[in-house]
Enzyme design. Structure first.
Site, PDB file in Angstrom:
ATOM      1  N   CYS A  70       0.874  -1.169   0.000  1.00 15.98           N
ATOM      2  CA  CYS A  70       0.000   0.000   0.000  1.00 15.98           C
ATOM      3  C   CYS A  70       0.914   1.224   0.000  1.00 15.98           C
ATOM      4  CB  CYS A  70      -0.862  -0.037   1.261  1.00 15.98           C
ATOM      5  SG  CYS A  70      -1.853   1.436   1.521  1.00 15.98           S
ATOM      6  N   CYS A 206      -0.786   3.482  -6.629  1.00 17.40           N
ATOM      7  CA  CYS A 206      -1.737   2.983  -5.619  1.00 17.40           C
ATOM      8  C   CYS A 206      -2.017   1.563  -6.074  1.00 17.40           C
ATOM      9  CB  CYS A 206      -3.021   3.812  -5.614  1.00 17.40           C
ATOM     10  SG  CYS A 206      -4.367   3.041  -4.695  1.00 17.40           S
TER      11      CYS A 206
HETATM   12  N1  DGL Z   1      -3.937   0.600  -2.125  1.00 16.29           N
HETATM   13  C1  DGL Z   1      -3.508   1.723  -1.390  1.00 16.29           C
HETATM   14  C2  DGL Z   1      -2.301   2.429  -1.964  1.00 16.29           C
HETATM   15  O1  DGL Z   1      -1.498   1.794  -2.598  1.00 16.29           O
HETATM   16  C3  DGL Z   1      -4.460   2.545  -0.598  1.00 16.29           C
HETATM   17  C4  DGL Z   1      -5.717   3.027  -1.197  1.00 16.29           C
HETATM   18  C5  DGL Z   1      -6.536   3.731  -0.133  1.00 16.29           C
HETATM   19  O2  DGL Z   1      -6.798   3.072   0.883  1.00 16.29           O
HETATM   20  O3  DGL Z   1      -6.860   4.902  -0.301  1.00 16.29           O
HETATM   21  O4  DGL Z   1      -2.114   3.602  -1.746  1.00 16.29           O
END
Ligand code: DGL
Length: 283
Positions: A70, A206
């Site tokens: 993440c 993301c």
């Molecule tokens: N998948 C996440 C990232 O890579 C987070 C997305 C979120 O929770 O806003 O930033």
């Protein structure tokens, strides 16, 4: 040893998928903090607290190594946790544990340089500017982590981050293809307008966005290279295991999926991407 893979939701499954392909015998425990997703609009201290709670949960499940799949958690919380929390955590657990992120591998892939490299030739005339777009959450964009770290290493790369406040949540809840395509087009148009032309390359910064990588490919000029975090992370983890044989990757091929949200199946957009049914247990 089990490897924990953490994300606010289903986005980290894109990294998990690559880790399964690369390390088929590894024992992997995935944790989605779906009770608190999305993280992208949250304040820094909240992101730090939620990320720490996720890591505690994975260590309690027996993981020794955690990959924060993440960008928002890795960009905002990782350094803080490594400096202020992990040392005490190792002491209380009485074993060697570590937490890794996905931003370092992505920057290595984007710059073609190892993380340790910082530019010595600052101030030299730059002949050609390579324009790199980073599509990411508002929290990652506000951290400016990609701009700062890439600028330290490559003065010929100009980074423009485009916050996409709506997109991770839409992917998380399984929005339809037309609605997703519209949102992706809007962000690609917005960044091209801001730059004054289309970017030369792009990072899907993301992990959720990898699920709709085809929509980004369709919205960007044909052939625009995308830097893929799942590949970059698997490459970096392979190198990490070579340097740290104390973290062997397990051998039973265990696959567990935990969620702080609603247990059961995930929606079809995610299962299609992952390539099979996914059943989540309550964390
Ligand atoms: N998948 C996440 C990232 O890579 C987070 C997305 C979120 O929770 O806003 O930033």
């Amino acid at each position: 040893m089990s490897i924990g893979v953490f994300d606010s939701g289903v986005g980290g499954l894109t990294v998990h998928r690559k880790l399964v392909d690369r390390f088929p015998d590894a024992d992997l425990i995935y944790l989605a903090d779906q009770a608190n997703t999305p993280y992208g609009g949250r304040a820094g201290p909240e992101i730090v607290d939620l990320t720490r709670a996720g890591c505690e949960r994975l260590f309690a499940e027996g993981c020794d190594l955690i990959v924060l799949a993440c960008n928002t958690a890795a960009g905002i919380a990782l350094r803080r946790l490594q400096q202020t929390w992990l040392p005490g955590c190792r002491q209380s657990l009485g074993r060697a544990v570590n937490v890794l992120g996905i931003i370092v591998p992505t920057i290595e892939a984007a710059t073609g340089l190892p993380w340790e490299h910082e530019a010595e030739r600052r101030g030299e005339k730059v002949e050609k500017l390579d324009i790199l777009a980073v599509f990411c959450t508002p929290a990652t964009a506000a951290s400016r982590v990609y701009e700062i770290e890439i600028d330290k290493r490559r003065q010929d790369v100009a980074v423009f981050a485009e916050p996409c406040p709506d997109l991770a949540g839409m992917i998380e809840t399984g929005a339809g293809a037309a609605e997703l395509a519209q949102a992706v087009n809007r962000h690609v148009t917005a960044i091209a307008t801001r730059i004054g032309r289309a970017p030369d390359r792009a990072i899907l910064g993301c992990t959720h966005y990898e699920i709709v990588a085809d929509l980004f490919r369709a919205a960007l000029p044909p052939g625009t290279p995308l830097i893929h975090q799942p590949d970059a992370t698997a490459d970096a983890l392979e190198r990490y295991f070579q340097r740290h044989p104390e973290f062997a990757s397990g051998r039973a091929g265990v696959r567990r999926f935990l969620t702080t949200g609603r247990p059961g199946a995930q929606h079809s957009l995610v299962e299609t991407f992952w390539g099979g049914p996914l059943s989540f247990e309550r964390a």
